[in-house]
Enzyme design. Structure first.
Site, PDB file in Angstrom:
ATOM      1  N   ASP A   8      27.311  41.819  39.341  1.00 54.32           N
ATOM      2  CA  ASP A   8      26.748  40.566  38.842  1.00 54.32           C
ATOM      3  C   ASP A   8      27.396  40.163  37.516  1.00 54.32           C
ATOM      4  O   ASP A   8      27.764  38.997  37.312  1.00 54.32           O
ATOM      5  CB  ASP A   8      25.237  40.683  38.669  1.00 54.32           C
ATOM      6  N   ASN A  63      43.890  46.791  37.542  1.00 57.33           N
ATOM      7  CA  ASN A  63      44.220  48.095  36.964  1.00 57.33           C
ATOM      8  C   ASN A  63      42.996  48.945  36.662  1.00 57.33           C
ATOM      9  O   ASN A  63      43.067  50.175  36.711  1.00 57.33           O
ATOM     10  CB  ASN A  63      45.025  47.885  35.675  1.00 57.33           C
ATOM     11  N   TYR A 100      38.230  59.583  44.064  1.00 53.66           N
ATOM     12  CA  TYR A 100      39.286  58.800  43.420  1.00 53.66           C
ATOM     13  C   TYR A 100      40.455  58.575  44.377  1.00 53.66           C
ATOM     14  O   TYR A 100      40.933  57.441  44.531  1.00 53.66           O
ATOM     15  CB  TYR A 100      39.765  59.521  42.165  1.00 53.66           C
ATOM     16  N   LYS A 160      41.805  54.994  45.993  1.00 51.00           N
ATOM     17  CA  LYS A 160      43.185  54.531  45.812  1.00 51.00           C
ATOM     18  C   LYS A 160      43.895  54.373  47.163  1.00 51.00           C
ATOM     19  O   LYS A 160      44.779  53.517  47.309  1.00 51.00           O
ATOM     20  CB  LYS A 160      43.941  55.481  44.896  1.00 51.00           C
TER      21      LYS A 160
END
Length: 239
Positions: A54, A75, A139, A143
């Site tokens: 939000d 990024n 992670y 990715k």
């Protein structure tokens, strides 16, 4: 007119390196990040926790209303290193919300401006960890998702004059890297020995690749993942 480039997470590390390179190249840099950039940051900055959807939507709406964005660099990301049995649902949610969700919200926000101009560049910052690395279950998965999103967006947006590519860095010497891995530590020495070019990467290495993807010379390149890793991915990346 100088291009306007929106970068997420440009207050430090790779994002800051990209911002400095692009500002040097004449870009008007706009940063979205939770932490404040340094006093000499070469652009304007908006404070926002991009994992809060939000809040991210509100700040993005204000930013794109004020700045006609030409380029987007997704990024911003977070990482928590844990073995499989230690991962919590909160770890999963937080990393997915920031690493994937924020990238999608930012891309959606800049599309109207890019489509109106019939020209745009989106560069998603992935990671070599997508190929597999201990302790990076979430992670690495996020990715890997970034690489997949890059390919799909490239197909969807190519006819609008918008290219979408990804950069997957290997080990890069950021502030966080130095804090966790002192230069004279056995861990870093072992890592350098494993990198074919024999050194740790610098934010400027990623910035140079980013600058190329944003250029007119890269207009025939889309949907690609470029590993900026000193050759480390050669051992595991498919041809």
């Amino acid at each position: 007119m100088n291009p306007v480039t929106l970068i997420t997470g440009a207050s430090r590390g790779i994002g800051l390196g990209i911002a400095r390179r692009l500002a040097h190249d004449g870009h008007q840099v706009v940063n979205l990040s939770r932490s404040n950039p340094p006093a000499d940051f070469p652009g304007v900055s908006y404070a926002v926790d991009l994992a809060d959807a939000d809040a991210a939507r509100r700040v993005l709406a204000a930013a794109v209303q004020k700045h006609a964005v030409d380029n987007l660099i997704n990024n911003a990301a977070m990482i928590r290193v844990d073995s499989l049995e230690k991962i919590s649902p909160d770890d999963l949610r937080r990393q997915v919300d920031l690493n994937i969700g924020a990238a999608m919200l930012c891309a959606q926000a800049v599309l109207p401006s890019m489509r109106a101009k019939r020209r745009g560049r989106i560069v998603n910052i992935g990671s070599r960890a997508a190929l597999g690395k201990e302790g990076r279950s979430i992670y690495g998965a996020t990715k890997a998702a970034i690489a997949s999103l890059t390919r799909t967006w490239a197909l969807e947006l190519a006819r609008d004059g918008i290219t979408v590519n990804a950069i997957a860095p290997g080990p890069i010497e950021t502030e966080l890297f130095r804090a966790n891995s002192p230069a004279d530590s056995p861990q870093v020495k072992s890592l350098i020995a494993a990198v074919p070019v024999g050194r740790i990467g610098q934010p400027a290495d990623v910035a140079a690749a980013t600058a190329f993807f944003l250029s007119d010379e890269a207009s025939f390149i889309t949907g690609q993942v470029l590993y900026v890793c000193g050759g480390l991915s050669i051992y595991s990346a498919p041809m």
